[in-house]
Design a protein around this motif. Structure first.
Motif, PDB file in Angstrom:
ATOM      1  N   GLY A   1       7.021 -55.807   0.786  1.00 53.57           N
ATOM      2  CA  GLY A   1       7.843 -54.874   0.023  1.00 53.57           C
ATOM      3  C   GLY A   1       9.069 -54.375   0.772  1.00 53.57           C
ATOM      4  N   ASP A   2       9.289 -54.866   2.004  1.00 49.61           N
ATOM      5  CA  ASP A   2      10.433 -54.453   2.809  1.00 49.61           C
ATOM      6  C   ASP A   2      11.323 -55.648   3.136  1.00 49.61           C
ATOM      7  N   HIS A   3      12.542 -55.361   3.545  1.00 49.77           N
ATOM      8  CA  HIS A   3      13.463 -56.380   4.050  1.00 49.77           C
ATOM      9  C   HIS A   3      14.194 -55.811   5.257  1.00 49.77           C
ATOM     10  N   LEU A   4      14.865 -56.691   5.994  1.00 53.78           N
ATOM     11  CA  LEU A   4      15.589 -56.276   7.195  1.00 53.78           C
ATOM     12  C   LEU A   4      17.081 -56.103   6.890  1.00 53.78           C
ATOM     13  N   VAL A   5      17.680 -55.156   7.583  1.00 49.71           N
ATOM     14  CA  VAL A   5      19.122 -54.937   7.553  1.00 49.71           C
ATOM     15  C   VAL A   5      19.574 -54.922   9.007  1.00 49.71           C
ATOM     16  N   ALA A   6      20.560 -55.739   9.354  1.00 49.18           N
ATOM     17  CA  ALA A   6      21.067 -55.802  10.722  1.00 49.18           C
ATOM     18  C   ALA A   6      22.478 -55.227  10.753  1.00 49.18           C
ATOM     19  N   VAL A   7      22.715 -54.324  11.705  1.00 49.62           N
ATOM     20  CA  VAL A   7      24.025 -53.691  11.852  1.00 49.62           C
ATOM     21  C   VAL A   7      24.558 -54.018  13.241  1.00 49.62           C
ATOM     22  N   GLN A   8      25.769 -54.592  13.287  1.00 47.67           N
ATOM     23  CA  GLN A   8      26.391 -54.898  14.571  1.00 47.67           C
ATOM     24  C   GLN A   8      27.311 -53.747  14.968  1.00 47.67           C
ATOM     25  N   PHE A   9      27.103 -53.248  16.194  1.00 50.25           N
ATOM     26  CA  PHE A   9      27.908 -52.175  16.760  1.00 50.25           C
ATOM     27  C   PHE A   9      28.697 -52.699  17.951  1.00 50.25           C
ATOM     28  N   ARG A  10      29.919 -52.207  18.092  1.00 49.22           N
ATOM     29  CA  ARG A  10      30.706 -52.415  19.312  1.00 49.22           C
ATOM     30  C   ARG A  10      30.880 -51.041  19.935  1.00 49.22           C
ATOM     31  N   LEU A  11      30.412 -50.899  21.165  1.00 53.59           N
ATOM     32  CA  LEU A  11      30.472 -49.635  21.898  1.00 53.59           C
ATOM     33  C   LEU A  11      31.407 -49.813  23.085  1.00 53.59           C
ATOM     34  N   LYS A  12      32.514 -49.085  23.095  1.00 57.42           N
ATOM     35  CA  LYS A  12      33.445 -49.135  24.224  1.00 57.42           C
ATOM     36  C   LYS A  12      33.433 -47.776  24.905  1.00 57.42           C
ATOM     37  N   ASN A  13      33.148 -47.782  26.201  1.00 60.33           N
ATOM     38  CA  ASN A  13      33.097 -46.546  26.969  1.00 60.33           C
ATOM     39  C   ASN A  13      34.524 -46.078  27.246  1.00 60.33           C
ATOM     40  N   THR A  14      34.933 -45.018  26.571  1.00 55.24           N
ATOM     41  CA  THR A  14      36.263 -44.437  26.765  1.00 55.24           C
ATOM     42  C   THR A  14      36.174 -43.148  27.576  1.00 55.24           C
ATOM     43  N   GLY A  15      34.987 -42.859  28.085  1.00 52.18           N
ATOM     44  CA  GLY A  15      34.786 -41.657  28.874  1.00 52.18           C
ATOM     45  C   GLY A  15      35.036 -41.898  30.353  1.00 52.18           C
ATOM     46  N   THR A  16      34.667 -40.912  31.132  1.00 56.72           N
ATOM     47  CA  THR A  16      34.873 -40.985  32.582  1.00 56.72           C
ATOM     48  C   THR A  16      33.566 -41.198  33.338  1.00 56.72           C
ATOM     49  N   THR A  17      32.449 -41.239  32.618  1.00 53.91           N
ATOM     50  CA  THR A  17      31.148 -41.466  33.252  1.00 53.91           C
ATOM     51  C   THR A  17      30.493 -42.700  32.648  1.00 53.91           C
ATOM     52  N   VAL A  18      29.519 -43.228  33.346  1.00 53.70           N
ATOM     53  CA  VAL A  18      28.777 -44.394  32.867  1.00 53.70           C
ATOM     54  C   VAL A  18      27.940 -43.996  31.652  1.00 53.70           C
ATOM     55  N   TYR A  19      27.963 -44.828  30.614  1.00 55.13           N
ATOM     56  CA  TYR A  19      27.118 -44.643  29.441  1.00 55.13           C
ATOM     57  C   TYR A  19      25.821 -45.399  29.701  1.00 55.13           C
ATOM     58  N   ASP A  20      24.714 -44.681  29.737  1.00 52.72           N
ATOM     59  CA  ASP A  20      23.389 -45.260  29.985  1.00 52.72           C
ATOM     60  C   ASP A  20      22.455 -44.688  28.935  1.00 52.72           C
ATOM     61  N   ASP A  21      22.076 -45.508  27.965  1.00 53.33           N
ATOM     62  CA  ASP A  21      21.327 -44.988  26.827  1.00 53.33           C
ATOM     63  C   ASP A  21      20.638 -46.141  26.100  1.00 53.33           C
ATOM     64  N   SER A  22      19.887 -45.794  25.096  1.00 51.60           N
ATOM     65  CA  SER A  22      19.281 -46.758  24.188  1.00 51.60           C
ATOM     66  C   SER A  22      19.961 -46.607  22.832  1.00 51.60           C
ATOM     67  N   PRO A  23      20.928 -47.456  22.514  1.00 48.48           N
ATOM     68  CA  PRO A  23      21.701 -47.292  21.277  1.00 48.48           C
ATOM     69  C   PRO A  23      20.843 -47.245  20.019  1.00 48.48           C
ATOM     70  N   SER A  24      19.753 -47.990  20.002  1.00 47.12           N
ATOM     71  CA  SER A  24      18.941 -48.024  18.782  1.00 47.12           C
ATOM     72  C   SER A  24      18.325 -46.659  18.466  1.00 47.12           C
ATOM     73  N   ASN A  25      18.118 -45.819  19.477  1.00 45.96           N
ATOM     74  CA  ASN A  25      17.561 -44.482  19.227  1.00 45.96           C
ATOM     75  C   ASN A  25      18.536 -43.587  18.473  1.00 45.96           C
ATOM     76  N   GLY A  26      19.842 -43.862  18.592  1.00 49.78           N
ATOM     77  CA  GLY A  26      20.843 -43.017  17.949  1.00 49.78           C
ATOM     78  C   GLY A  26      21.400 -43.591  16.666  1.00 49.78           C
ATOM     79  N   ALA A  27      20.817 -44.682  16.178  1.00 53.18           N
ATOM     80  CA  ALA A  27      21.329 -45.347  14.974  1.00 53.18           C
ATOM     81  C   ALA A  27      20.391 -45.117  13.795  1.00 53.18           C
TER      82      ALA A  27
END
Length: 164
Positions: free
Chosen positions: A68-94
């Motif tokens: 009864g379910d299907h998959l949806v795939a979303v492509q993200f491009r993440l560019k660090n424009t900050g001054t510190t390293v980005y270290d995270d799990s992107p899927s947790n914030g999507a």
């Protein structure tokens, strides 16, 4: 100099319409880039939803979506424009949202749409990463909005893209 102004009555009539306009709507759509900030000073990303694949096909024939379910795939491009390293799990914030307002988090399934983000990524300032996050949604749902926030979704700065 000729100046045109709206009559006062027109302005007063527009106020109730503006007050009743839905909050949180956005004109941002797939392909647009939003600058998002994180919880810590110096954290910033330019985030682009580059593609939405619905339905997406499972990468592994043994890990199919639930009945009864299907998959949806979303492509993200993440560019660090900050001054510190980005270290995270992107899927947790999507998150994806269907036409009824139901929200769905990422799935453990990968899809054939393209390479997925690993569980955790590190992006140095000025560098970028590209990857898919896959979601499992009911067959009766159609995704109309994609949301993303830094810091595993805890940042108050949330990007939102409309899916055509």
């Amino acid at each position: 100099m000729l100046r045109r102004t709206a009559p006062l009555l027109t302005c007063l009539l527009a106020v109730p319409a503006l007050a009743l306009a839905p909050l949180g709507t956005t004109d941002t759509k797939v392909g647009d880039t939003l600058r998002l900030t994180g919880l810590d000073s110096g954290e910033a990303l330019d985030v682009t939803v580059t593609k939405v694949v619905e339905p997406a096909h499972p990468k592994d024939s043994y890990l199919k979506p639930s009945a009864g379910d299907h998959l949806v795939a979303v492509q993200f491009r993440l560019k660090n424009t900050g001054t510190t390293v980005y270290d995270d799990s992107p899927s947790n914030g999507a998150t994806v949202i269907d036409k009824n307002g139901q929200r769905f988090s990422d799935s453990f399934n990968d899809s054939t749409a393209g390479p997925s983000f690993p569980g955790s990524i590190t992006i140095s300032p000025g560098k970028a990463a590209l990857g898919f996050i896959t979601f499992e949604v009911p067959n009766t749902s159609r995704v109309v909005t994609v949301q993303f926030a830094m810091d595993s979704g805890f940042s108050d700065d949330v990007g939102e893209w409309q899916v055509p």
